[in-house]
Design a protein around this motif. Structure first.
Motif, mmCIF file in Angstrom:
data_model
loop_
_atom_site.group_PDB
_atom_site.id
_atom_site.type_symbol
_atom_site.label_atom_id
_atom_site.label_comp_id
_atom_site.label_asym_id
_atom_site.label_seq_id
_atom_site.Cartn_x
_atom_site.Cartn_y
_atom_site.Cartn_z
ATOM 1 N N ILE A 269 -2.041 -20.752 -6.132
ATOM 2 C CA ILE A 269 -3.367 -21.026 -6.695
ATOM 3 C C ILE A 269 -4.290 -19.824 -6.516
ATOM 4 C CG2 ILE A 269 -5.443 -22.450 -6.411
ATOM 5 C CD1 ILE A 269 -3.628 -24.786 -5.732
ATOM 6 N N HIS A 270 -4.094 -19.067 -5.455
ATOM 7 C CA HIS A 270 -5.039 -18.017 -5.092
ATOM 8 C C HIS A 270 -4.457 -16.606 -5.245
ATOM 9 C CE1 HIS A 270 -8.040 -20.911 -3.604
ATOM 10 N NE2 HIS A 270 -6.975 -21.623 -3.239
ATOM 11 N N SER A 271 -3.616 -16.184 -4.356
ATOM 12 C CA SER A 271 -3.232 -14.766 -4.327
ATOM 13 C C SER A 271 -2.357 -14.337 -5.498
ATOM 14 C CB SER A 271 -2.538 -14.429 -3.004
ATOM 15 O OG SER A 271 -3.481 -14.409 -1.948
ATOM 16 N N VAL A 272 -1.544 -15.229 -6.040
ATOM 17 C CA VAL A 272 -0.734 -14.849 -7.198
ATOM 18 C C VAL A 272 -1.618 -14.502 -8.397
ATOM 19 C CG1 VAL A 272 0.935 -15.683 -8.912
ATOM 20 C CG2 VAL A 272 1.387 -15.993 -6.472
ATOM 21 N N PRO A 273 -2.542 -15.381 -8.814
ATOM 22 C CA PRO A 273 -3.428 -14.980 -9.923
ATOM 23 C C PRO A 273 -4.376 -13.840 -9.555
ATOM 24 C CG PRO A 273 -4.057 -17.136 -9.061
ATOM 25 C CD PRO A 273 -2.739 -16.797 -8.453
ATOM 26 N N LEU A 274 -4.737 -13.734 -8.277
ATOM 27 C CA LEU A 274 -5.588 -12.617 -7.868
ATOM 28 C C LEU A 274 -4.865 -11.299 -8.097
ATOM 29 C CD1 LEU A 274 -8.187 -11.554 -6.494
ATOM 30 C CD2 LEU A 274 -6.999 -11.823 -4.294
ATOM 31 N N ALA A 275 -3.604 -11.236 -7.719
ATOM 32 C CA ALA A 275 -2.828 -10.008 -7.903
ATOM 33 C C ALA A 275 -2.665 -9.663 -9.380
ATOM 34 C CB ALA A 275 -1.462 -10.152 -7.243
ATOM 35 N N GLU A 276 -2.606 -10.685 -10.214
ATOM 36 C CA GLU A 276 -2.501 -10.453 -11.661
ATOM 37 C C GLU A 276 -3.821 -9.959 -12.244
ATOM 38 O OE1 GLU A 276 -1.249 -14.247 -13.032
ATOM 39 O OE2 GLU A 276 0.855 -13.973 -12.439
ATOM 40 N N ALA A 277 -4.933 -10.355 -11.640
ATOM 41 C CA ALA A 277 -6.250 -10.025 -12.192
ATOM 42 C C ALA A 277 -6.752 -8.662 -11.755
ATOM 43 C CB ALA A 277 -7.261 -11.093 -11.795
ATOM 44 N N VAL A 278 -6.454 -8.255 -10.522
ATOM 45 C CA VAL A 278 -6.975 -6.998 -9.979
ATOM 46 C C VAL A 278 -6.043 -5.860 -10.378
ATOM 47 C CG1 VAL A 278 -7.564 -5.714 -7.893
ATOM 48 C CG2 VAL A 278 -8.081 -8.166 -8.046
ATOM 49 N N PRO A 279 -6.543 -4.865 -11.078
ATOM 50 C CA PRO A 279 -5.684 -3.756 -11.493
ATOM 51 C C PRO A 279 -5.019 -3.066 -10.303
ATOM 52 C CG PRO A 279 -7.805 -3.676 -12.624
ATOM 53 C CD PRO A 279 -7.920 -4.728 -11.561
ATOM 54 N N ASP A 280 -3.723 -2.839 -10.399
ATOM 55 C CA ASP A 280 -2.951 -2.098 -9.392
ATOM 56 C C ASP A 280 -2.985 -2.743 -8.010
ATOM 57 O OD1 ASP A 280 -2.222 -0.102 -11.252
ATOM 58 O OD2 ASP A 280 -4.146 0.903 -10.951
ATOM 59 N N ALA A 281 -3.245 -4.043 -7.947
ATOM 60 C CA ALA A 281 -3.191 -4.727 -6.657
ATOM 61 C C ALA A 281 -1.736 -4.871 -6.215
ATOM 62 C CB ALA A 281 -3.843 -6.095 -6.756
ATOM 63 N N ASN A 282 -1.534 -4.818 -4.919
ATOM 64 C CA ASN A 282 -0.196 -4.965 -4.346
ATOM 65 C C ASN A 282 -0.143 -6.281 -3.571
ATOM 66 O OD1 ASN A 282 2.441 -4.332 -3.451
ATOM 67 N ND2 ASN A 282 1.612 -3.548 -1.532
ATOM 68 N N LEU A 283 0.676 -7.226 -4.027
ATOM 69 C CA LEU A 283 0.829 -8.518 -3.372
ATOM 70 C C LEU A 283 2.055 -8.504 -2.476
ATOM 71 C CD1 LEU A 283 0.295 -11.556 -2.916
ATOM 72 C CD2 LEU A 283 1.571 -11.989 -5.045
ATOM 73 N N THR A 284 1.850 -8.841 -1.205
ATOM 74 C CA THR A 284 2.945 -9.008 -0.258
ATOM 75 C C THR A 284 3.030 -10.483 0.113
ATOM 76 O OG1 THR A 284 2.638 -6.783 0.650
ATOM 77 C CG2 THR A 284 3.876 -8.363 1.993
ATOM 78 N N VAL A 285 4.127 -11.125 -0.248
ATOM 79 C CA VAL A 285 4.346 -12.527 0.100
ATOM 80 C C VAL A 285 5.116 -12.562 1.421
ATOM 81 C CG1 VAL A 285 5.412 -14.700 -0.584
ATOM 82 C CG2 VAL A 285 4.339 -13.228 -2.313
ATOM 83 N N LEU A 286 4.592 -13.288 2.381
ATOM 84 C CA LEU A 286 5.183 -13.366 3.716
ATOM 85 C C LEU A 286 6.031 -14.634 3.815
ATOM 86 C CD1 LEU A 286 1.953 -12.411 5.712
ATOM 87 C CD2 LEU A 286 3.808 -10.892 4.996
ATOM 88 N N PRO A 287 7.345 -14.517 3.894
ATOM 89 C CA PRO A 287 8.213 -15.697 3.918
ATOM 90 C C PRO A 287 7.952 -16.571 5.142
ATOM 91 C CG PRO A 287 9.476 -13.695 3.461
ATOM 92 C CD PRO A 287 8.111 -13.261 3.889
#
Length: 315
Positions: A269-287
């Motif tokens: 709901i939050h960080s996935v769409p945020l990473a798509e919206a912010v140019p050149d953002a780097n998303l790290t998903v922590l298992p």
């Protein structure tokens, strides 16, 4: 008539007892968890700040129901050998004054903390925010784009969500609830409730040993802090709805960290769409990580901050 007088006297006595217990609890909280830093005055608001270390300026912004002790538990010392770390109590929490109705939004808080950082000589710091503090960090980036060098969000609330306001916040953000229920909470909330809340926010991971004793939960249970926290939480969803369209304009290096087992602020709901919206953002998903990566995945958090600093040309 006498019955009514007796009833009125009993009610007044009960109210007086609750207020006395609340004041006593608040005094004990302040005695047990005194200020750790210094005080600044920003546009008439007292701001509590701690500064430690040397290097590029780095601001840490804590989440809801917390204070700067969430970061001073361990992360500040971990970072202070490489950064000049500035950590604030957000308005109404810890020892920073509560803001008025017109200024208490995430944008208003971001403005206050940006001005406080500037007073401390941090013109363009790296800004790190966790949970609700991540929403404030995003507001800093959208409202003051030339006043930061990089952005790091940790399990940040960034987008509106489908569910409504939890019952607890419906009560504690209501004027009647703030007048009647909040003093009762301050006066009588048991330690078991605090321990349960800490367990819940870390789930499915465990809180580190000593965290509960360090965080200073009784500071958050003070009447003014409960009211401030509830007001902020009640308005957050609509504030984020208004903020979302501005994310594509964030132009600083952005690192986003989020656990895939977080059930407080959901990754998708939050960080996935945020990473798509912010140019050149780097998303790290922590298992298998929950909502508190600053404690349970500290190495990943430090690595993300270092990446942001490198991308911003600060290292």
């Amino acid at each position: 008539m006498i019955r009514w007088l007796i009833l009125a006297a009993v009610i007044l006595l009960a109210v007086a007892l609750v207020q006395w217990r609340a004041r006593t609890a608040e005094a004990q909280a302040v005695q047990s968890f005194p200020p750790e830093g210094q005080f600044l005055e920003v546009d008439g608001t007292r701001v509590h700040a701690l500064v430690k270390g040397a290097g590029p300026d780095l601001v840490l912004i804590h989440g809801a129901s917390g204070n700067m002790r969430d970061f001073t538990f361990h992360l500040v010392d971990r970072l202070a050998d490489r950064y000049r770390v500035i950590v604030f109590d957000r308005p109404g929490l810890g020892y920073t004054d509560r803001l008025g109705r017109e200024d208490r939004s995430i944008a208003g808080q971001a403005t206050l903390l940006q001005k406080a950082a500037s007073q401390l000589g941090a013109a363009k710091p790296i800004v790190v925010g966790q949970s609700y503090g991540g929403a404030v960090a995003l507001a800093w980036a959208t409202e003051h784009p030339d006043k930061l060098s990089a952005l790091v969000t940790l399990a940040a609330a960034s987008h509106p969500w489908p569910t409504g306001l939890p019952f607890f916040y419906k009560v504690t953000s209501n004027p009647l609830g703030q007048a009647l229920v909040v003093p009762l909470l301050t006066a009588f909330v048991p330690e078991s409730y605090v321990q349960s809340a800490i367990t819940g926010v870390f789930d499915p991971e465990d809180a580190p040993q000593g965290y509960a004793e360090h965080i200073g939960a009784p500071l958050t249970l003070r009447r003014e802090s409960l009211r401030a926290n509830a007001d902020q939480r009640a308005s957050l969803k609509e504030e984020l709805r208004a903020q979302v369209p501005h994310y594509p304009q964030i132009a600083v290096p952005t690192e986003i960290l989020h656990g895939d087992a977080d059930t407080t602020v959901y990754l998708k709901i939050h960080s996935v769409p945020l990473a798509e919206a912010v140019p050149d953002a780097n998303l790290t998903v922590l298992p298998d990580a929950g909502h508190m990566p600053q404690h349970t995945r500290e190495d990943d958090v430090v690595a993300a901050i270092n990446r942001a600093a490198t991308r911003a040309g600060l290292h």
